[in-house]
Design a protein around this motif. Sequence first.
Motif, PDB file in Angstrom:
ATOM      1  N   PHE A 119     -15.564  -2.343  51.543  1.00 32.02           N
ATOM      2  CA  PHE A 119     -16.716  -1.910  51.378  1.00 32.02           C
ATOM      3  C   PHE A 119     -15.679   0.078  50.619  1.00 32.02           C
ATOM      4  N   ASN A 120     -14.706  -0.456  50.122  1.00 35.09           N
ATOM      5  CA  ASN A 120     -14.129   0.911  49.959  1.00 35.09           C
ATOM      6  C   ASN A 120     -15.153   1.661  48.711  1.00 35.09           C
ATOM      7  N   VAL A 121     -16.029   1.438  47.933  1.00 31.24           N
ATOM      8  CA  VAL A 121     -17.109   2.256  47.209  1.00 31.24           C
ATOM      9  C   VAL A 121     -18.160   3.079  48.123  1.00 31.24           C
ATOM     10  N   LEU A 122     -18.711   2.317  49.347  1.00 34.48           N
ATOM     11  CA  LEU A 122     -19.422   3.114  49.392  1.00 34.48           C
ATOM     12  C   LEU A 122     -18.381   4.533  50.802  1.00 34.48           C
ATOM     13  N   PHE A 123     -17.768   3.320  51.228  1.00 30.69           N
ATOM     14  CA  PHE A 123     -16.959   4.684  52.395  1.00 30.69           C
ATOM     15  C   PHE A 123     -16.953   5.699  51.642  1.00 30.69           C
ATOM     16  N   ALA A 124     -16.141   6.066  50.415  1.00 26.39           N
ATOM     17  CA  ALA A 124     -15.824   6.834  49.354  1.00 26.39           C
ATOM     18  C   ALA A 124     -16.845   7.703  49.321  1.00 26.39           C
ATOM     19  N   ALA A 125     -17.937   7.112  49.406  1.00 32.09           N
ATOM     20  CA  ALA A 125     -19.144   7.850  48.882  1.00 32.09           C
ATOM     21  C   ALA A 125     -19.416   8.457  50.162  1.00 32.09           C
ATOM     22  N   LEU A 126     -19.344   8.153  51.799  1.00 36.89           N
ATOM     23  CA  LEU A 126     -19.790   8.539  52.927  1.00 36.89           C
ATOM     24  C   LEU A 126     -18.939  10.184  52.958  1.00 36.89           C
ATOM     25  N   ILE A 129     -11.665   1.122  63.429  1.00 36.07           N
ATOM     26  CA  ILE A 129     -12.821  -0.099  63.679  1.00 36.07           C
ATOM     27  C   ILE A 129     -14.161  -0.389  62.901  1.00 36.07           C
ATOM     28  N   LEU A 130     -14.399   0.615  63.216  1.00 36.73           N
ATOM     29  CA  LEU A 130     -16.293   0.713  62.591  1.00 36.73           C
ATOM     30  C   LEU A 130     -16.447   0.538  61.122  1.00 36.73           C
ATOM     31  N   LEU A 131     -15.447   1.182  60.623  1.00 31.73           N
ATOM     32  CA  LEU A 131     -16.197   1.100  59.287  1.00 31.73           C
ATOM     33  C   LEU A 131     -15.174   0.453  58.608  1.00 31.73           C
ATOM     34  N   GLY A 132     -13.771   1.310  58.575  1.00 34.05           N
ATOM     35  CA  GLY A 132     -12.646   0.990  57.803  1.00 34.05           C
ATOM     36  C   GLY A 132     -11.843  -0.093  57.400  1.00 34.05           C
ATOM     37  N   ALA A 133     -12.240  -0.879  58.746  1.00 34.52           N
ATOM     38  CA  ALA A 133     -11.100  -1.803  58.951  1.00 34.52           C
ATOM     39  C   ALA A 133     -11.798  -3.714  58.244  1.00 34.52           C
ATOM     40  N   ARG A 134     -11.036  -4.101  58.048  1.00 37.90           N
ATOM     41  CA  ARG A 134     -11.987  -5.531  57.384  1.00 37.90           C
ATOM     42  C   ARG A 134     -12.668  -6.363  58.580  1.00 37.90           C
ATOM     43  N   ARG A 135     -13.544  -7.068  57.885  1.00 36.01           N
ATOM     44  CA  ARG A 135     -13.835  -7.375  59.113  1.00 36.01           C
ATOM     45  C   ARG A 135     -13.790  -8.088  59.807  1.00 36.01           C
ATOM     46  N   LEU A 136     -12.668  -9.509  59.404  1.00 35.41           N
ATOM     47  CA  LEU A 136     -12.508 -10.464  59.757  1.00 35.41           C
ATOM     48  C   LEU A 136     -11.394 -10.194  60.188  1.00 35.41           C
ATOM     49  N   VAL A 137     -10.855  -8.932  60.125  1.00 32.50           N
ATOM     50  CA  VAL A 137      -9.693  -8.283  61.066  1.00 32.50           C
ATOM     51  C   VAL A 137     -10.024  -7.587  62.448  1.00 32.50           C
ATOM     52  N   VAL A 138     -11.256  -7.209  62.068  1.00 35.97           N
ATOM     53  CA  VAL A 138     -11.835  -6.650  63.694  1.00 35.97           C
ATOM     54  C   VAL A 138     -12.510  -8.482  64.373  1.00 35.97           C
ATOM     55  N   THR A 139     -13.284  -9.028  63.780  1.00 35.23           N
ATOM     56  CA  THR A 139     -13.146  -9.965  64.175  1.00 35.23           C
ATOM     57  C   THR A 139     -12.175 -10.939  65.283  1.00 35.23           C
ATOM     58  N   GLY A 140     -11.037 -10.778  64.452  1.00 35.39           N
ATOM     59  CA  GLY A 140      -9.305 -11.856  65.520  1.00 35.39           C
ATOM     60  C   GLY A 140      -9.404 -11.162  65.639  1.00 35.39           C
TER      61      GLY A 140
END
Length: 338
Positions: free
Chosen positions: A190-197, A28-39
């Motif tokens: 967000f995938n590039v930054l998520f992997a880098a984390l 919810i915080l990071l991985g999900a698409r923001r439009l999905v979270v908004t929905g």
Amino acid sequence: MSDGNNGKISTANTMRERAGESRIKLWILLGARRLVVTGVIAFIFFASFIVAGAVLYPPLKAEIAKADTIETMFSTMIGANITGTTLVVTISQLVISQENGPLGDQRQRMSDAMDFRNFVGEMLGHTTPSDPSTFLKKIIDATETRANELRDSVSEIDELCEELDEFIDSLTGNADTVKDQLDGATFGTFNVLFAALDFNYSWKIFHVERMRDEYSDSLDDEQHRKFERLKTSLSMFGPAREHIKTLYFQWALIDLSQLILYAAIPALFVAGAMLAFVGSGTFTGTTLGVTDILWVVSGAFTVTLVPFMLLVSYILRIATVAKRTLAIGPLILRDSQR
């Protein structure tokens, strides 16, 4: 191998495993698409409003049917949306203003970027990739290569070899996980930054420094140099990730600004329509055991809140990333961030 005061050399390969966080929470915080979270937020709010009106507080149905209640709700939302949209435009201007400046400043930015790129190119031994995901992968590859070179050069120091074996096993596992995530990842998502984390370079720098200092008397000049080379390659990952994080933040804030502006138009229209056309006698029927006026008001109120829900979904991600990357270099702010 354990380090007496600082735990094990090896760590889990992902941020979620190291932090001990729930998979759903991090999704919810990071991985999900923001439009999905908004929905999802919008649906939960809509359903909760219906439940509150139909079950928890039945008199709310009568209250909502009153014209002055509708007028109060949606006149407030018109003002809130106009104010929020103005604020978003201001945020966009601040983000864009960071890219503007006199020629001298732009030249300095370019010079700094090229200096770092040239330094990384010297470390890699070939042209520095321009694609962000490939750029990070090559730094990780260079780190693995230098770690193996270091291990081969200290084969006569048994205790150090044991620690390096554990270190390299952890590094390789972490690197493979991150590189798999970077494969096919494109900037703008967000995938590039998520992997880098997931690549905990800070913890690895600390152990490289610790092992070098602990066995300093047993190392010759060449072995010291290989320790320094490994530390340098790990250190390059830090500013590279921070640069990509900064670019992503700017990209995300611009996306957020656009989405809020898009959502503000239907939100203002719905709020205005509710004020102009809906009154106590407009919807008098019942659907699925719930009065139609409650369905209409709940849906309309949810639509007027979509710009705010977009803001919440984006800030949740940006704030979470910012909190987990506050320190650059071998400074561990909490155990779970290793």
